[in-house]
Design a protein around this motif. Sequence first.
Motif, PDB file in Angstrom:
ATOM      1  N   CYS A 187      46.188  57.140  35.102  1.00  0.00           N
ATOM      2  CA  CYS A 187      45.975  58.562  35.355  1.00  0.00           C
ATOM      3  C   CYS A 187      47.112  59.384  34.768  1.00  0.00           C
ATOM      4  N   ASP A 243      45.812  63.588  28.822  1.00  0.00           N
ATOM      5  CA  ASP A 243      45.262  62.847  27.679  1.00  0.00           C
ATOM      6  C   ASP A 243      46.172  62.909  26.465  1.00  0.00           C
ATOM      7  N   THR A 244      47.243  63.694  26.556  1.00  0.00           N
ATOM      8  CA  THR A 244      48.213  63.764  25.454  1.00  0.00           C
ATOM      9  C   THR A 244      49.425  62.869  25.717  1.00  0.00           C
ATOM     10  N   ARG A 250      46.230  55.842  26.109  1.00  0.00           N
ATOM     11  CA  ARG A 250      44.871  56.229  26.471  1.00  0.00           C
ATOM     12  C   ARG A 250      44.760  56.250  27.989  1.00  0.00           C
ATOM     13  N   THR A 251      44.514  57.407  28.541  1.00  0.00           N
ATOM     14  CA  THR A 251      44.380  57.530  29.990  1.00  0.00           C
ATOM     15  C   THR A 251      42.908  57.504  30.381  1.00  0.00           C
ATOM     16  N   ASP A 252      42.664  57.099  31.641  1.00  0.00           N
ATOM     17  CA  ASP A 252      41.291  57.033  32.145  1.00  0.00           C
ATOM     18  C   ASP A 252      40.896  58.282  32.912  1.00  0.00           C
ATOM     19  N   GLY A 265      42.728  62.179  34.946  1.00  0.00           N
ATOM     20  CA  GLY A 265      43.882  63.043  35.136  1.00  0.00           C
ATOM     21  C   GLY A 265      44.654  62.675  36.392  1.00  0.00           C
TER      22      GLY A 265
END
Length: 319
Positions: A41, A44-45, A55-57, A59
Amino acid sequence: MSLVALAVTSGVPHFELAMACDVFGVDRSDLVDPWYEFLVCGPDTAAVGDRFRLRTDAGLDQLVRADTVIVPACADADGDPPADLVDAVRAAHEAGARVASLCTGAFVLAAAGLLDGRRATTHWLHAAALAAKYPRVEVDPDVLYVDHGSVLTSAGKAAAMDLCLHLVRLDHGAAVANQVARRLVVPPHRAGGQAQFVATPLPERPDHPLGALLTWAMGRLDQPLTVEDLARRANMSSRHLARVFHDITGSTPLRWLLTQRIHRAQELLETTEDTVGAIAAATGMGTATTLRRHFNRTVGVSPDAYRRTFRGARPGGAA
């Protein structure tokens, strides 16, 4: 299925992040089914260190869904943790999540108020800064991790792995945790109260006021040195040496000397088959009883337990 969420922001260091991903994010349903559901979490940057894109899943607002929130090391322990991260971690804890910090992630938990009035730890290099910045936290720089049930903190680097395996042990039992440790080729269990196995370093500069003295003393750890011996070698009075020693090392001459003796004993336990009695003689402790007493008090485990942990139980000491 228990949901573990890894809370990240841009610049998060590689090491502790990778540990958490390897322990909780790899499917190990062959050991226990179901294994953890795992989410990364963050924005995305987000980037890992200054090299890799992450790579996040989801927020940070999704941390409130988690049963366990892992907060890895801070990108900058000297600055203030990102406010959105602090708020999200606090909200997750208020929603009932177990929150664990790895290394300097303790600064995030402290900023969220989760460590107020509690004993906590972090990497020994940053312990003084944590205590100074958050005086309501009882910082213990000498242990691997601290478990308060819903709030856990770990020391740096390898101690982060100890805490991750401790969480697996709590959730799935010792047998599963040991299997995970075996696959990762790490010790299956180091108790949280065990010391961080860090000795006071020697000054790096050759012109350091105590450099020559400490080097001289390190070469004579098998001898019964006294403060008077050190003072005579340094051409100082015992009182003046004590003041200089404290200003430079933060320790007394005898405490520093004991730390070096213990560190030498650790090296011998790791690399030789010498008996505890022989190691006691080689480190100036005199007897095995004296070594065991000081070793257990300083390191948190017995010399025999230390040797088993660091050398393994197989013939020849293969780890």
